[in-house]
Design an enzyme around this catalytic site. Structure first.
Site, PDB file in Angstrom:
ATOM      1  N   THR A 128     -33.182  -4.601  -9.771  1.00  0.00           N
ATOM      2  CA  THR A 128     -32.816  -5.049 -11.126  1.00  0.00           C
ATOM      3  C   THR A 128     -33.139  -6.538 -11.246  1.00  0.00           C
ATOM      4  OG1 THR A 128     -31.062  -3.414 -11.142  1.00  0.00           O
ATOM      5  CG2 THR A 128     -30.878  -5.222 -12.747  1.00  0.00           C
ATOM      6  N   GLU A 160     -34.009   1.753 -11.457  1.00  0.00           N
ATOM      7  CA  GLU A 160     -33.296   2.967 -11.022  1.00  0.00           C
ATOM      8  C   GLU A 160     -31.930   2.973 -11.707  1.00  0.00           C
ATOM      9  OE1 GLU A 160     -30.459   2.468  -9.183  1.00  0.00           O
ATOM     10  OE2 GLU A 160     -30.787   0.317  -9.076  1.00  0.00           O
ATOM     11  N   CYS A 274     -23.149  -3.259  -9.090  1.00  0.00           N
ATOM     12  CA  CYS A 274     -24.093  -3.449 -10.201  1.00  0.00           C
ATOM     13  C   CYS A 274     -23.457  -4.029 -11.449  1.00  0.00           C
ATOM     14  CB  CYS A 274     -24.746  -2.119 -10.551  1.00  0.00           C
ATOM     15  SG  CYS A 274     -25.881  -1.587  -9.276  1.00  0.00           S
ATOM     16  N   LYS A 334     -15.002   2.954  -6.196  1.00  0.00           N
ATOM     17  CA  LYS A 334     -14.891   4.278  -6.818  1.00  0.00           C
ATOM     18  C   LYS A 334     -14.868   5.313  -5.699  1.00  0.00           C
ATOM     19  CE  LYS A 334     -19.571   5.660  -7.672  1.00  0.00           C
ATOM     20  NZ  LYS A 334     -20.554   5.973  -8.694  1.00  0.00           N
ATOM     21  N   ARG A 341     -17.694  -3.723  -2.774  1.00  0.00           N
ATOM     22  CA  ARG A 341     -18.244  -4.832  -3.555  1.00  0.00           C
ATOM     23  C   ARG A 341     -17.716  -4.757  -4.998  1.00  0.00           C
ATOM     24  NH1 ARG A 341     -24.482  -4.277  -2.391  1.00  0.00           N
ATOM     25  NH2 ARG A 341     -23.857  -2.097  -2.267  1.00  0.00           N
TER      26      ARG A 341
HETATM   27  C1  UDX Z   1     -23.611   2.039 -12.022  1.00  0.00           C
HETATM   28  C2  UDX Z   1     -24.455   2.804 -13.047  1.00  0.00           C
HETATM   29  O1  UDX Z   1     -23.771   4.011 -13.401  1.00  0.00           O
HETATM   30  C3  UDX Z   1     -25.832   3.113 -12.470  1.00  0.00           C
HETATM   31  O2  UDX Z   1     -26.623   3.735 -13.476  1.00  0.00           O
HETATM   32  C4  UDX Z   1     -26.476   1.817 -12.031  1.00  0.00           C
HETATM   33  O3  UDX Z   1     -27.726   2.065 -11.438  1.00  0.00           O
HETATM   34  C5  UDX Z   1     -25.587   1.084 -11.042  1.00  0.00           C
HETATM   35  O4  UDX Z   1     -24.297   0.865 -11.611  1.00  0.00           O
HETATM   36  P1  UDX Z   1     -22.189   2.685  -9.852  1.00  0.00           P
HETATM   37  O5  UDX Z   1     -21.813   1.229  -9.806  1.00  0.00           O
HETATM   38  O6  UDX Z   1     -22.595   3.346  -8.603  1.00  0.00           O
HETATM   39  O7  UDX Z   1     -23.374   2.902 -10.912  1.00  0.00           O
HETATM   40  O8  UDX Z   1     -20.917   3.503 -10.386  1.00  0.00           O
HETATM   41  P2  UDX Z   1     -20.402   4.146 -11.738  1.00  0.00           P
HETATM   42  O9  UDX Z   1     -20.107   5.570 -11.489  1.00  0.00           O
HETATM   43  O10 UDX Z   1     -21.227   3.812 -12.885  1.00  0.00           O
HETATM   44  O11 UDX Z   1     -18.990   3.393 -11.880  1.00  0.00           O
HETATM   45  C6  UDX Z   1     -18.909   1.965 -12.022  1.00  0.00           C
HETATM   46  C7  UDX Z   1     -17.482   1.538 -12.180  1.00  0.00           C
HETATM   47  O12 UDX Z   1     -16.962   1.979 -13.428  1.00  0.00           O
HETATM   48  C8  UDX Z   1     -16.531   2.096 -11.122  1.00  0.00           C
HETATM   49  O13 UDX Z   1     -15.656   1.065 -10.729  1.00  0.00           O
HETATM   50  C9  UDX Z   1     -15.789   3.209 -11.834  1.00  0.00           C
HETATM   51  O14 UDX Z   1     -14.504   3.407 -11.324  1.00  0.00           O
HETATM   52  C10 UDX Z   1     -15.746   2.663 -13.247  1.00  0.00           C
HETATM   53  N1  UDX Z   1     -15.653   3.709 -14.282  1.00  0.00           N
HETATM   54  C11 UDX Z   1     -16.701   4.561 -14.497  1.00  0.00           C
HETATM   55  C12 UDX Z   1     -14.509   3.788 -15.089  1.00  0.00           C
HETATM   56  O15 UDX Z   1     -13.559   3.017 -14.926  1.00  0.00           O
HETATM   57  N2  UDX Z   1     -14.483   4.736 -16.086  1.00  0.00           N
HETATM   58  C13 UDX Z   1     -15.505   5.583 -16.319  1.00  0.00           C
HETATM   59  O16 UDX Z   1     -15.406   6.396 -17.259  1.00  0.00           O
HETATM   60  C14 UDX Z   1     -16.655   5.513 -15.505  1.00  0.00           C
END
Ligand code: UDX
Length: 446
Positions: A128, A160, A274, A334, A341
């Site tokens: 990114t 990605e 991210c 999560k 991180r």
């Molecule tokens: C994210 C993007 O989804 C992905 O497309 C990008 O490439 C990288 O960043 P990721 O960080 O792996 O992916 O996790 P994601 O499932 O998106 O969750 C990010 C955060 O949001 C987590 O802390 C999760 O707990 C939180 N979350 C997600 C919520 O609080 N509520 C939701 O409805 C969804």
């Protein structure tokens, strides 16, 4: 182009290694390169340096089949392949801008190999990066090699959209493939590559400029984070309205096709590797070109306050937290990852410690990372029940499956004070035993 061209991948973190393993599982010859020798040694033995569901099985097979090899020599990686994907990290820099140090060193390593190569080679930036970076990368490679981008070598920006914990599946089933291209030949090659990789599961392909591809990635993450901050804002409102429940409100608005049901799960805020750094970097991009991005700013502001809701609930239930034993369950940012991180658990634990609470933590996967972060500031439990035993209050911070099956009636019996704070709406409020004092994000008093 041969049907399945051999490719090299520079940077074997979450993005690079899961991509390498899934490509190898589809019969591609993949050469991985990383500056971390310890990591290369692990991968050579088919072991993953981090936890990601399904990855280790794929890696072990890819290495034993000979489809995935690793090297410490970037020149060799470039010489033996037709395309190089750059998947290094672009973490948050001191001023909030994306730190491009790893990208620049990967480009320098790549440039040396490219200078010696006789045939055309495609460079694909998958990290990114702020708008304009890919075009500058092409210039840097031209200066280093004396070759011309669009003639002697090609360059694409191919973001990605992987979710940690789902990365293997997301590599194999993307919603779309975005190809920013410096020239048609580069884009054609990458499109052909994805056709060979994804076959019948090929999603829509968007061919566009390098800058649009860079912006799509930032705008995508900002929009998703905005959805979460939006529902968290509504959750905070619900808590003040008797009989309101954000889960029902989210369900109701999610049924509108124009809104959709995803990323409307209220909780203690978003974290990870991210969203936090990409939203800050996007704000900096706006500043650099003199454009205010108020929705992005508000998205970050809502999220900065949200984790402290857990501490406010604890204080509402217990008063002064000094000397109180507080169990924090779930530390990873999560479920299904050991990654901490940007995890909201860090803010919560630090605040509890600052307020004098005795904090005991547990996570199914992230304990080694937690020990590096918290040191001897907290106690470490062996299991969820071990953490809860004798506690004045238990805060659920990550919605791991193993927490969902806990019987709260039994849990309450183990606790000194049966106070449960549900930061991720793990439990159904209708099934909470009367012996439990239950606080949850977005649940109005009743
Ligand atoms: C994210 C993007 O989804 C992905 O497309 C990008 O490439 C990288 O960043 P990721 O960080 O792996 O992916 O996790 P994601 O499932 O998106 O969750 C990010 C955060 O949001 C987590 O802390 C999760 O707990 C939180 N979350 C997600 C919520 O609080 N509520 C939701 O409805 C969804």
């Amino acid at each position: 182009m041969t049907e399945k061209p051999p490719v090299s991948i520079f940077g074997l973190g979450y993005v690079g290694l899961t991509f390498a393993a899934t490509l190898a599982s589809r019969g591609f010859k993949v050469v991985g390169y990383d500056i971390d020798e310890g990591k290369l040694e692990l991968i050579k033995r088919g072991k993953s340096p981090f936890y990601e569901p399904g990855l280790e099985e794929l890696l072990a097979k890819a290495v034993s089949d000979g489809n995935l090899t690793v090297t410490r020599d970037p020149g060799e990686a470039v010489a033996g392949t037709d395309a190089t994907f750059i998947t290094v990290g672009t973490p948050e820099g001191l001023d909030g801008r994306a730190d491009l140090t790893q990208l620049h060193s990967a480009l320098k390593d790549l440039g040396k190999g490219l200078a010696n190569k006789r045939s055309w080679h495609l460079v694909v930036i998958r990290s990114t990066v702020p708008p304009g970076t890919s075009r500058s990368a092409a210039k840097l490679l031209e200066e280093m090699t004396g070759k011309r981008c669009g003639v002697d070598f090609g360059l694409c920006m191919n973001p990605e959209f992987l979710r940690e914990g789902n990365a293997v599946e997301d590599n194999l089933n993307p919603d779309r493939v975005v190809i920013g291209e410096c020239d048609k030949r580069s884009g054609d090659f990458l499109e052909g590559f994805y056709k060979a990789f994804l076959g019948e599961r090929l999603p829509p392909i968007l061919r566009t400029s390098l800058e649009n591809a860079e912006l799509i990635k930032y705008a995508n993450n900002a929009f998703l984070a905005m959805k979460i901050s939006f529902i968290n804002m509504i959750a905070n409102l619900c808590e003040r309205i008797p009989y309101a429940d954000v889960e029902e409100v989210a369900r109701g608005i999610g049924l509108d096709k124009r809104i959709g049901p995803y990323f409307l799960k209220a909780g203690l805020g978003w974290g990870g590797s991210c969203f936090p750094k990409d939203l800050k970097a996007l704000l900096r991009v706006g500043e650099d070109v003199g454009v205010d991005l108020p929705l992005v700013r508000a998205t970050v502001e809502v999220n900065e306050r949200q984790p402290y809701k857990a501490v406010e609930f604890a204080e509402r239930a217990l008063g002064d937290l000094r000397g109180k034993r507080v169990a924090v369950l779930g530390l990873a940012f999560k479920p299904n990852t050991d990654d901490m991180r940007g995890a909201v658990s860090i803010k919560i634990v630090n605040k509890l410690v600052e307020k004098g609470a005795v904090v005991v933590v547990y996570d199914p996967k992230a304990m080694p990372n937690a020990k590096r972060i918290f040191g001897d500031k907290v106690e470490y439990a062996e299991s969820a029940l071990d953490a809860i035993r004798g506690a004045d209050c238990a805060i659920f911070v990550t919605e791991w499956d193993e927490f969902k099956s806990l019987k709260l009636g039994e849990v309450a019996k183990l606790m000194k004070n049966p106070i449960i704070i549900d930061g991720r709406r793990i439990f159904d409020p209708r099934t909470i035993p009367p012996t439990v004092k239950y606080y949850a994000i977005g649940l109005g008093w009743r």
